[in-house]
Design an enzyme around this catalytic site. Structure first.
Site, PDB file in Angstrom:
ATOM      1  CE  LYS A 179       9.242   3.383 -32.619  1.00  0.00           C
ATOM      2  NZ  LYS A 179      10.789   3.702 -33.024  1.00  0.00           N
ATOM      3  CE  LYS A 248      15.456  -1.037 -28.015  1.00  0.00           C
ATOM      4  NZ  LYS A 248      15.492  -0.428 -28.924  1.00  0.00           N
TER       5      LYS A 248
END
Length: 296
Positions: A179, A248
């Site tokens: 991911k 992030k």
């Protein structure tokens, strides 16, 4: 760890925000199982009651009620707090139950939570999602899963209620690896698209012509077709994946790059651009808003 997982009688979902709420709704509507939901904002759980989700008042209640618990939180600190705190989720899960963390976080926290689960006879998989809010709404997410093979096979049916591309990537933590690499490549494409938009439009090419033509050539990509449309219109939603979240995730990817000894200079440049966008006050906008850096 057992390889003979029992058919669950009920499911749980913790974290009912922009992504999690939609994922939980699809799970309730498609799984054929009772679904119990919890969020710190009790209104989010209450809003899902009309879609077959039973609101509960705590993490502990979800753990008690559900045989498989799905988790979708903002990031690593929240996963650690919810799962591993003194009154954390893992402490409330009985042997034989399963925890599936669908948060985009770090490999380290996935393996820390997995270790805590294993010590209690609880199954664990990391299963972060990609493709954003529209795909969460439609149940067409891409889900990368890190888990032992038997557990993946057991979970695939339920993950399929939320996504259409369910990939087994290997053991615990590998779902997060894939991911983060997916997002790193996507963000680099978005940044490069912003450059191409600026260069092409200043050189006299209409924005729509620029992207329509690129989409018919070897520059075509998912990022170009999805994110490029926002650069054409100049409309950047504030209810999808914001630049602050992109920053992030990119930080997690760059931390992993440093750990394995790769100097990811391209990703570092993208991080600088995202940081500049946040400093300009655009952090809440969808990541194609990085193009605004070039508009002046």
């Amino acid at each position: 760890m057992t390889t003979n997982w029992m058919e669950p009688n009920s499911l749980g979902f913790i974290g009912l925000g922009v992504m999690g709420g939609r994922m939980c709704r699809n799970l309730a509507q498609k799984s054929g199982k009772p679904v119990f939901g919890f969020d710190q904002d009790m209104g989010r759980a209450a809003a899902l009651a009309a879609h077959g989700v039973s609101p509960v008042g705590s993490v502990a209640e979800v753990a008690e009620a559900a045989d498989i618990v799905f988790l979708c939180l903002p990031g690593e600190p929240q996963v650690r707090g919810v799962c591993l705190g003194p009154d954390g989720l893992v402490n409330h899960l009985a042997p034989g139950k399963i925890l599936v963390d669908m948060t985009t976080a770090t490999v380290a926290v996935a393996r820390n939570v997995a270790e805590a689960c294993t010590s209690k006879g609880v199954g664990f998989a990391d299963a972060p999602v990609a493709r954003g809010v529209p795909a969460a709404e439609a149940g067409t997410l891409s889900i990368t899963v890190g888990a032992e093979p038997a557990l993946f096979a057991h979970l695939k049916r339920y993950l399929g209620c939320m996504g259409e591309e369910i990939s087994h990537c290997g053991g615990v933590g590998t779902g997060q690896v894939l991911k983060l690499m997916n997002n790193m490549v996507l963000f680099a494409n978005v940044s490069t698209l912003a450059e191409a938009m600026a260069i092409g439009s200043r050189a006299g090419v209409d924005r729509k012509t620029l992207f329509d033509t690129l989409a018919r050539g070897s520059a075509d990509s998912y990022a170009l077709r999805k994110h490029g449309q926002h650069m054409i219109s100049g409309e950047y939603p504030d209810d999808q994946f914001p630049i602050t979240y992109s920053l992030k995730d990119l930080g997690y990817a760059l931390d992993m790059a440093a750990e394995v000894g790769v100097d990811a200079k391209g990703a570092k440049l993208v991080r600088e651009r995202f940081e500049e966008s946040v400093a300009r006050g655009d952090g809440q906008l969808y990541s194609p808003a990085v193009y605004k850096l070039f508009e002046e």
